[in-house]
Design a protein around this motif. Structure first.
Motif, mmCIF file in Angstrom:
data_model
loop_
_atom_site.group_PDB
_atom_site.id
_atom_site.type_symbol
_atom_site.label_atom_id
_atom_site.label_comp_id
_atom_site.label_asym_id
_atom_site.label_seq_id
_atom_site.Cartn_x
_atom_site.Cartn_y
_atom_site.Cartn_z
ATOM 1 N N ASN A 8 0.803 -1.237 0.000
ATOM 2 C CA ASN A 8 0.000 0.000 0.000
ATOM 3 C C ASN A 8 0.829 1.278 0.000
ATOM 4 O OD1 ASN A 8 -2.410 -1.374 0.008
ATOM 5 N ND2 ASN A 8 -2.360 -1.588 2.252
ATOM 6 N N ILE A 9 2.116 1.148 -0.154
ATOM 7 C CA ILE A 9 2.965 2.343 -0.259
ATOM 8 C C ILE A 9 3.038 2.690 -1.743
ATOM 9 C CG2 ILE A 9 5.286 3.282 0.093
ATOM 10 C CD1 ILE A 9 5.580 1.027 2.284
ATOM 11 N N LYS A 10 2.655 3.919 -2.063
ATOM 12 C CA LYS A 10 2.610 4.304 -3.477
ATOM 13 C C LYS A 10 3.952 4.882 -3.917
ATOM 14 C CE LYS A 10 -2.348 5.264 -3.499
ATOM 15 N NZ LYS A 10 -2.599 3.840 -3.380
ATOM 16 N N MET A 11 4.451 4.356 -5.024
ATOM 17 C CA MET A 11 5.704 4.871 -5.598
ATOM 18 C C MET A 11 5.429 5.361 -7.008
ATOM 19 S SD MET A 11 8.085 1.688 -4.353
ATOM 20 C CE MET A 11 9.340 1.966 -5.588
ATOM 21 N N LYS A 12 6.131 6.429 -7.426
ATOM 22 C CA LYS A 12 5.846 6.956 -8.778
ATOM 23 C C LYS A 12 6.481 6.083 -9.862
ATOM 24 C CE LYS A 12 9.611 10.233 -8.394
ATOM 25 N NZ LYS A 12 10.084 11.535 -8.096
ATOM 26 N N ASN A 13 7.408 5.235 -9.481
ATOM 27 C CA ASN A 13 7.993 4.251 -10.394
ATOM 28 C C ASN A 13 8.535 3.103 -9.549
ATOM 29 O OD1 ASN A 13 10.960 4.551 -9.849
ATOM 30 N ND2 ASN A 13 10.505 6.672 -10.419
ATOM 31 N N PRO A 14 8.915 1.966 -10.180
ATOM 32 C CA PRO A 14 9.272 0.786 -9.368
ATOM 33 C C PRO A 14 10.714 0.736 -8.878
ATOM 34 C CG PRO A 14 9.245 0.190 -11.682
ATOM 35 C CD PRO A 14 8.877 1.637 -11.632
ATOM 36 N N THR A 15 11.449 1.859 -8.932
ATOM 37 C CA THR A 15 12.860 1.812 -8.519
ATOM 38 C C THR A 15 13.077 2.434 -7.139
ATOM 39 O OG1 THR A 15 13.444 3.972 -9.481
ATOM 40 C CG2 THR A 15 13.599 2.052 -10.936
ATOM 41 N N MET A 16 13.938 1.790 -6.364
ATOM 42 C CA MET A 16 14.352 2.352 -5.062
ATOM 43 C C MET A 16 15.875 2.423 -5.048
ATOM 44 S SD MET A 16 12.391 0.070 -2.188
ATOM 45 C CE MET A 16 10.621 0.042 -1.993
ATOM 46 N N LEU A 17 16.404 3.390 -4.317
ATOM 47 C CA LEU A 17 17.833 3.403 -4.011
ATOM 48 C C LEU A 17 18.094 2.275 -3.017
ATOM 49 C CD1 LEU A 17 20.611 5.014 -4.046
ATOM 50 C CD2 LEU A 17 19.788 6.073 -1.940
ATOM 51 N N ALA A 18 19.069 1.380 -3.304
ATOM 52 C CA ALA A 18 19.350 0.247 -2.402
ATOM 53 C C ALA A 18 20.099 0.713 -1.154
ATOM 54 C CB ALA A 18 20.184 -0.806 -3.137
ATOM 55 N N ALA A 19 19.968 -0.059 -0.088
ATOM 56 C CA ALA A 19 20.624 0.290 1.186
ATOM 57 C C ALA A 19 22.141 0.347 1.026
ATOM 58 C CB ALA A 19 20.278 -0.747 2.249
#
Ligand SMILES: Cc1cc2nc3c(=O)[nH]c(=O)nc-3n(C[C@H](O)[C@H](O)[C@H](O)COP(=O)(O)O)c2cc1C
Length: 299
Positions: A8-19
């Motif tokens: 349920n967390i909305k993201m504008k695209n499917p990419t995240m900065l990795a830890a």
């Protein structure tokens, strides 16, 4: 079209900065968000400040890097100050670690109301003092950590697993039974090493470190594919992603979204925009309207 949802967390695209890659300060996390990351994950932090290992901590190898940074971080107290300074244009994930379930839940409680998700690093391949992969290689201990954190926090909890196990599906299932909301697959591989030709000594101060980058992508993909067959919680795929084609493969294998780390050393932060532009063109050409339609297509 690129909008993606995880827990349920909305993201504008499917990419995240990795830890661990550019995630130690608010400035670097904000910078990644401004450059197109759909969400940002902090560097892993624990209860106490940790100096990590002396240099050299990183060495290049064919197909990626080996790092043994040793989870250096200023501790949760100081890290909270960085999280407070975030611009919050994208969701924030706090990556945390500890040596015991109580330590994990203590750190998690301190940032619970400051972030959108908590990622449990039970998978660092070069952590000392009973942290990292020594937890994530033990299905029972992993479940205890997940239970302790879930009992304590309201945020969604993702467990970041190590590929350095006989059966990653068993650990994933145990994490799911313990109540995790998502799984992040995978942390760096190994440990591996390099040796200096002139001195005949290991190059990294810690001798061994975790392998990341394009070389580990086939293994990360296989982990996502295998785990998707058996577990029901959403998967965040990570390992060797460099372009939109890699992202498509991870979505097809079963990841709902992805994280990008080492590619930033090669491409800079443009990697997020380049991936998102490429993905958009690919989806248009193939007639996909949402990234969710692509998740698990390879099964
Ligand atoms: C320099 C460096 C530091 C990292 N630090 C962390 C960390 O603090 N916590 C963590 O969970 N993973 C850490 N990782 C692992 C990455 O988040 C990622 O799982 C791994 O590098 C594979 O993805 P990649 O090939 O896109 O880099 C680190 C990786 C690198 C290269």
């Amino acid at each position: 079209m690129l909008e993606t949802e995880i827990c349920n967390i909305k993201m504008k695209n499917p990419t995240m900065l990795a830890a661990g890659v550019l995630g130690s300060t608010a400035a670097s996390l904000n910078w990644a968000a401004r450059n197109g990351a759909g969400a940002v994950v902090t560097k892993s932090f624990g209860l106490q400040p940790n100096k990590g290992y002396p240099n050299p901590t990183t060495v290049e190898v064919t197909g990626g890097f080996i790092n043994a940074i040793g989870l250096s971080n200023p501790g949760v107290d100081s890290f909270k100050g960085e999280i407070e300074k975030l611009e919050r244009s994208v969701p924030t994930v706090a990556s945390i670690y500890g040596a015991t379930p109580t330590e994990f839940s203590n750190v998690a409680a301190q940032v619970d109301d400051m972030v959108d998700m908590i990622e449990l690093n039970v998978s660092c391949p070069h952590a000392s003092g009973g942290c990292g992969a020594s937890i994530g290689q033990d299905p029972v201990l992993t479940a205890e950590v997940v239970k302790a954190v879930k009992k304590t926090v309201e945020s969604h909890v993702s467990v970041k697993l190590t590929p350095n196990v006989t059966d990653i599906v068993e650990i994933a299932l145990n994490s799911q039974k313990a109540g995790c909301d998502a799984l992040t697959l995978i942390n760096s591989l190994g440990p591996g090493m390099r040796i200096d030709l002139e001195t005949a000594r290991p190059i990294l101060h810690n001798k061994f470190g975790g392998l990341s980058g394009p070389a580990i992508k086939p293994i990360a993909l296989r982990c996502v594919y295998d785990v998707f067959e058996t577990v029901n919680v959403p998967i965040i795929g990570v390992g060797g992603i460099r372009d939109y084609k890699d992202v498509v493969e991870f979505l097809f294998a079963g990841a709902s979204c992805v994280q990008i780390g080492t590619a930033i050393y090669y491409e800079g932060l443009d990697v997020f925009k380049n991936i998102n532009n490429g993905l958009l063109k690919y989806m248009t050409r193939k007639g996909y309207h949402k990234t969710a339609e692509m998740v698990g297509e390879a099964h």
